[in-house]
Design an enzyme around this catalytic site. Structure first.
Site, short mmCIF file in Angstrom:
data_model
loop_
_atom_site.label_atom_id
_atom_site.label_comp_id
_atom_site.label_asym_id
_atom_site.label_seq_id
_atom_site.Cartn_x
_atom_site.Cartn_y
_atom_site.Cartn_z
CE LYS A 1 -4.79 1.58 -0.41
NZ LYS A 1 -4.04 0.34 -0.21
CB SER B 1 -0.95 0.01 1.21
OG SER B 1 -2.01 -0.89 1.00
CB SER C 1 -4.08 1.38 3.97
OG SER C 1 -3.13 1.07 2.99
#
Length: 354
Positions: free
Chosen positions: A130, A127, A184
């Site tokens: 992101k 993640s 997340s």
């Protein structure tokens, strides 16, 4: 007459004798036969009882066997080893005894490398992806109040992860970006890419184009959430991304937010930051992002200020969820222990002998 009586008496005695002998021979045989029948019956009775007892014993044994089979079937499978572990990076030792197989600490203002460990290794980044998703969305200057609805396309088919954002939930672009950077939230990140002008393909192309523009030569993106292990980078590239993202006030604010509530239909959902250090008063964090999939291990990037110095930290492929935070603490204590005005701080990983 007397002679006749004597003969009759003698014959009677012989007959009585013969009868006595016969009785002596027949009675034991009869008794033996009776005893034999009794023994047979008793023996048969024991077998019947034994069978009646044995039946539940066998059932119990069968049940235990089934239980064992169930235990084998439902036992948790061993965790898939990370790419770093497969590559042997966990064998690298360093002066700070970090648990992450990859680490990098640089001075944000001077770009001086203070600590490095396998910083060129290209690994899945989970993640941390992101962070680039946020950069693309923010740079596009799209309306943050535009309502976006979660669809079946946003459901994770890569890892089967869950989400509290049900299909049909509607939030603004700004709310989705907040949840993606702070908590997340995978469906939020996917929806941001899916609804981008030009669709998901255009969004991923922009992610890779931005990486090239920043000089992130070891980085590749295939989707905006980080669930795919094909999203890969190295510590040097990620430090570059953190530096670029830190220049965006919105990304700084959203990524370091400690908590956030969103109204979804008749529900109010409370989300919290995945990095507990943002609530720690001993830390001054300007930007952060965590990540985890089994192929990447536990990951963390941060911009922070320690002992008057603005630093960028990157930790990849840490063995445990708390280990990445523990590594950040080890680095902080190490930086704070350096003499005031020291011209240079340095530490490097050392390969294991043999």
């Amino acid at each position: 007459m007397s002679i006749t009586l004597n003969l009759i008496f003698k014959r009677s005695l012989q007959i009585v004798g013969l009868l006595s002998v016969s009785s002596a021979l027949i009675l034991p045989a009869a008794q033996a036969a009776t005893s034999k029948r009794q023994v047979v019956k008793k023996s048969h009775a024991v077998k019947v009882v034994a069978k009646r007892v044995a039946v539940p014993v066998r059932k119990t044994a069968t049940f235990n066997l089934k239980s064992k089979r169930r235990a084998v079937v439902f036992a948790a499978a061993p965790a898939r080893p990370s790419f770093g572990k497969i590559a042997g990076l966990h064998g690298s030792q360093d002066s700070l005894d970090l648990k992450s197989s990859v680490a990098l600490v640089i001075d944000q203002e001077t770009q001086e490398v203070l600590f490095s460990k396998n910083d060129q290794a290209v690994l899945p980044i989970a993640s941390l992806t992101k962070l680039m998703t946020g950069v693309i969305v923010s740079n596009a200057r799209l309306p943050m109040d535009e309502v976006i609805t979660i669809t079946q396309d946003d459901v994770d088919t890569e890892k089967g992860s869950s989400s509290r954002l049900r299909v049909g939930s509607s939030l603004t672009r700004g709310e989705l970006l907040h949840l993606a950077l702070m908590s997340s939230e995978n469906r939020a990140a996917h929806a941001l890419g899916r609804t981008y002008p030009g669709g998901m393909t255009a969004f991923v192309n922009l992610m890779n184009a931005k990486a090239r523009a920043l000089g992130m030569k070891g980085t590749r993106y295939v989707e905006p959430t980080g669930l795919s292990s094909r999203n890969q980078s190295n510590a040097q590239d990620l430090a570059t991304l953190v530096n670029a993202a830190h220049a965006d006030p919105m990304i700084r604010e959203l990524s370091t937010s400690t908590g956030y509530q969103v109204a979804v239909g008749d529900r109010t959902l409370q989300y919290n930051n995945t990095n507990r250090l943002v609530k720690n008063p001993e830390w001054e964090i300007g930007l952060q992002k965590t990540g985890y999939i089994s192929e990447a291990g536990q990951c963390l990037v941060m911009q922070t200020k320690i002992a008057g110095r603005k630093l960028i930290m990157v930790f990849l492929d840490s063995a445990g969820k708390l280990s990445r935070l523990g590594d950040a603490e080890r680095v902080r204590r190490w930086v704070e222990s350096q003499p005031v005005g020291a011209p240079k701080i340095s530490a490097a990983a050392k390969p294991v002998n043999g």
